[in-house]
Design an enzyme around this catalytic site. Structure first.
Site, PDB file in Angstrom:
ATOM      1  NE  ARG A  60      60.574  63.917 -11.089  1.00  0.00           N
ATOM      2  CZ  ARG A  60      61.469  64.454 -10.288  1.00  0.00           C
ATOM      3  NH1 ARG A  60      62.299  63.705  -9.634  1.00  0.00           N
ATOM      4  NH2 ARG A  60      61.517  65.748 -10.121  1.00  0.00           N
TER       5      ARG A  60
ATOM      6  CG  HIS B  33      39.080  74.164 -17.533  1.00  0.00           C
ATOM      7  ND1 HIS B  33      39.703  74.461 -16.355  1.00  0.00           N
ATOM      8  CD2 HIS B  33      37.877  73.645 -17.194  1.00  0.00           C
ATOM      9  CE1 HIS B  33      38.913  74.129 -15.357  1.00  0.00           C
ATOM     10  NE2 HIS B  33      37.787  73.640 -15.832  1.00  0.00           N
TER      11      HIS B  33
ATOM     12  CE  LYS C 200      33.990  74.855 -17.509  1.00  0.00           C
ATOM     13  NZ  LYS C 200      33.781  73.473 -17.147  1.00  0.00           N
TER      14      LYS C 200
ATOM     15  CD  GLU D 146      34.767  73.022  -8.074  1.00  0.00           C
ATOM     16  OE1 GLU D 146      35.155  72.046  -8.726  1.00  0.00           O
ATOM     17  OE2 GLU D 146      35.523  73.759  -7.415  1.00  0.00           O
TER      18      GLU D 146
ATOM     19  CG  ASP E 145      41.517  76.066  -7.205  1.00  0.00           C
ATOM     20  OD1 ASP E 145      42.346  75.804  -8.092  1.00  0.00           O
ATOM     21  OD2 ASP E 145      40.545  75.332  -6.945  1.00  0.00           O
TER      22      ASP E 145
ATOM     23  CG  HIS F 219      38.485  78.903 -13.524  1.00  0.00           C
ATOM     24  ND1 HIS F 219      39.305  78.666 -14.593  1.00  0.00           N
ATOM     25  CD2 HIS F 219      38.699  77.888 -12.659  1.00  0.00           C
ATOM     26  CE1 HIS F 219      39.978  77.539 -14.387  1.00  0.00           C
ATOM     27  NE2 HIS F 219      39.634  77.052 -13.218  1.00  0.00           N
TER      28      HIS F 219
ATOM     29  CE  LYS G 193      37.976  72.679  -4.842  1.00  0.00           C
ATOM     30  NZ  LYS G 193      37.648  72.370  -6.221  1.00  0.00           N
TER      31      LYS G 193
HETATM   32  C1  BG6 Z   1      40.228  73.905 -11.595  1.00  0.00           C
HETATM   33  C2  BG6 Z   1      40.383  74.045 -10.110  1.00  0.00           C
HETATM   34  O1  BG6 Z   1      40.903  74.921 -12.270  1.00  0.00           O
HETATM   35  O2  BG6 Z   1      38.846  73.953 -11.935  1.00  0.00           O
HETATM   36  C3  BG6 Z   1      39.623  72.960  -9.381  1.00  0.00           C
HETATM   37  O3  BG6 Z   1      41.766  73.961  -9.773  1.00  0.00           O
HETATM   38  C4  BG6 Z   1      38.181  72.955  -9.824  1.00  0.00           C
HETATM   39  O4  BG6 Z   1      39.703  73.139  -7.973  1.00  0.00           O
HETATM   40  C5  BG6 Z   1      38.080  72.912 -11.353  1.00  0.00           C
HETATM   41  O5  BG6 Z   1      37.564  71.801  -9.269  1.00  0.00           O
HETATM   42  C6  BG6 Z   1      36.641  73.110 -11.780  1.00  0.00           C
HETATM   43  O6  BG6 Z   1      36.534  72.870 -13.162  1.00  0.00           O
HETATM   44  P1  BG6 Z   1      35.153  72.375 -13.770  1.00  0.00           P
HETATM   45  O7  BG6 Z   1      35.354  72.467 -15.252  1.00  0.00           O
HETATM   46  O8  BG6 Z   1      34.960  70.973 -13.282  1.00  0.00           O
HETATM   47  O9  BG6 Z   1      34.118  73.304 -13.249  1.00  0.00           O
END
Ligand code: BG6
Length: 493
Positions: free
Chosen positions: A45, A175, A179, A213, A232, A237, A335
């Protein structure tokens, strides 16, 4: 090396781009995967002078790369590919010409539009791309999670994007699927004769998928408090990992076949509704605690107000099909847990008959652990005879494949792999619209039932393994989480 392409990252100077996408592209540069002509456009932006922005990108790169990687070695070549474009995607103004002109000079190239921005801007962005004639037959769009807040909003977003891009040009990125160990899960299951015959409820007692995490809110207060751990992590995931563990062998390792099998898993997931949430799920929220010897604040302290958002979820799920009948799947994510660890545990059943006498020791059932992070690897525990013992004494021993040690010079980067897949037009590791839809269809009723039943969030101390109820969820089935002991901190698989 890939074919000629241009990539446009919308939100190009944002957190995701700087932390993940640009390091991933830089690694591809270092690995020689980018053709000489490839160009990277970063839209923002507001942007400062290009040279200043590039200096910032270089600093970010420097911080993001790991030991043994250099932000200098390929920077000169890499930085020449980058153009920074200041534009507001909600305005169809002249600023778009900075993008339209260079892209139109090379109409034959593949074009990747990466929407690293809130989904509320997807519609406007696609509309402008279309309005300025930038969507060619070779164009693909990459969508980041979170894709919606519930089934309905996700459907709206998907429908909006579908007005401009056909489904096989849409890459919904998760993502976790990039892995290394996830790829290896597919290799393990489908490139070996050993596992597939045992991969069912006759031989498997239960499965655990655990994504823990250490980090807390990381400044994402507004987003996270709206989403919570269920939206989330579980909706995307965790359910994606589940699909790869539980799916039938695809006809081929190709996007269509894999997606078809993943869909069947999601369709077969037993709904958890109404008061079942009390016995099948646990919601938690961290309070102040100690991590790595330091005191860390609780979620509400970080947030600065009251909230019932869950930072931890544990679920006992079932897949109602022949293969998985009677096999519970336990999910856990949270978390500020004791240890950063993502793993899939396949716990086999005990032997039906023990031919050894009691003096040989207890026969433990075999267990396969696929560790996604921090130290990627696969471990199979088997029973073997203790060495140097005259008597027959049995012990449990691990067969280890530790990728971090075995391939010590490899820095596996999920985004690097997935971006290359996008460039190569390989959809196999990306979610189809129907998958996202079915995942929401399973998750939504749980969230609604929590509301209806007034399921409270249970406090857990930062640095613990979550609320007591999480351990109890498995204890009541005479089972336990694999990685749940204080003394196991930092241990190998
Ligand atoms: C993200 C979440 O998609 O994945 C985050 O929004 C999370 O909250 C993250 O921390 C974890 O990814 P990784 O690869 O660090 O385990």
């Amino acid at each position: 090396m890939t074919q000629d392409f241009d990539i446009v990252i919308f939100g190009g100077l944002g957190d995701l781009s700087l932390r993940k996408l640009l390091p991933a592209l830089y690694r591809s540069e270092v690995a020689g995967h980018l053709p000489e002509s490839a160009r990277i456009f970063l839209t923002a932006r507001s942007a400062e002078v290009e040279e200043l922005e590039k200096a910032k990108i270089h600093d970010w790169l420097h911080n993001q790369l790991k030991d043994g990687e250099s932000a200098e070695s390929h920077w000169q070549v890499f930085s020449k590919r980058i153009s920074v474009v200041a534009l507001d995607v909600t305005q169809a103004d002249q600023a778009w010409e900075q993008l339209a002109n260079p892209l139109s000079e090379c109409p034959e190239r593949d074009r990747v539009f990466y929407l690293a921005m809130p989904p509320s801007l997807y519609g406007a962005t696609c509309e402008q791309l279309s309005g300025f004639g930038l969507i060619s037959d070779n164009s693909r769009v990459v969508l980041e999670k979170p894709l919606g807040y519930d089934r309905e909003s996700a459907d709206e977003i998907n429908a909006l994007v579908a007005q401009y891009f056909p489904e096989d040009h849409i890459f919904r990125i998760d993502h976790y699927l990039g892995k290394e160990t996830v790829q290896n899960l597919l290799a393990l299951r489908f490139a070996n004769i050993l596992f597939e015959p045992l991969w069912n409820g006759k031989y498997i007692d239960h499965v655990q998928i655990s994504l823990s995490e250490e980090v807390g809110l990381e400044g994402r207060t507004a987003f996270y408090d709206q989403a919570g751990a269920m939206r989330d992590m579980i909706q995307n995931h965790l359910l994606q990992l589940l699909c790869l563990v539980a799916m039938e062998p695809p006809h081929k390792m190709q996007a269509d076949s894999i997606r078809t099998e993943k869909l069947k898993v999601l369709q077969a997931m037993r709904p958890i509704t109404g008061y079942e949430v009390q016995s099948h799920t646990v919601r938690g929220q961290y309070v102040e605690g100690m991590m790595k010897g330091e005191s860390v604040p609780g979620y509400l302290d970080e947030l600065g107000r009251d909230s019932q958002t869950e930072t931890f979820v544990a679920i006992k799920a079932h897949i109602d099909n022949w293969r998985w009948s009677g096999v519970p799947f336990y999910f856990r994510t949270g978390k500020r847990l004791r240890q950063r660890c993502a793993e899939i545990v396949i716990q086999f059943k005990p032997l039906s008959h023990n031919v050894f006498d009691n003096s040989t020791g207890h026969l433990s059932a075999n267990r396969l652990v696929m560790r996604l992070q921090p130290d990627e690897g696969i471990q199979l525990t088997v029973m073997a005879k203790e060495l140097n013992q005259f008597d027959m004494r049995l012990q449990q021993v691990p067969l280890n494949l530790n990728f971090a040690e075995t391939f010590s010079n490899i820095h596996s980067d999920a985004y690097q792999r997935l971006l290359l897949n996008v460039i190569q037009n390989d959809l196999s590791l990306f979610a189809h619209r129907d998958e996202a839809d079915l995942a929401w269809a399973w998750v939504d009723p749980i969230i609604s039932a929590w509301k209806e039943c007034g399921t409270p969030v249970q406090a857990y101390e930062a640095g613990s393994w979550g609320p007591d109820a999480s351990a109890a969820l498995l204890h009541s089935d005479k089972r336990a989480w694999h990685n749940n002991g204080g003394s196991q901190r930092g241990r190998k698989l």
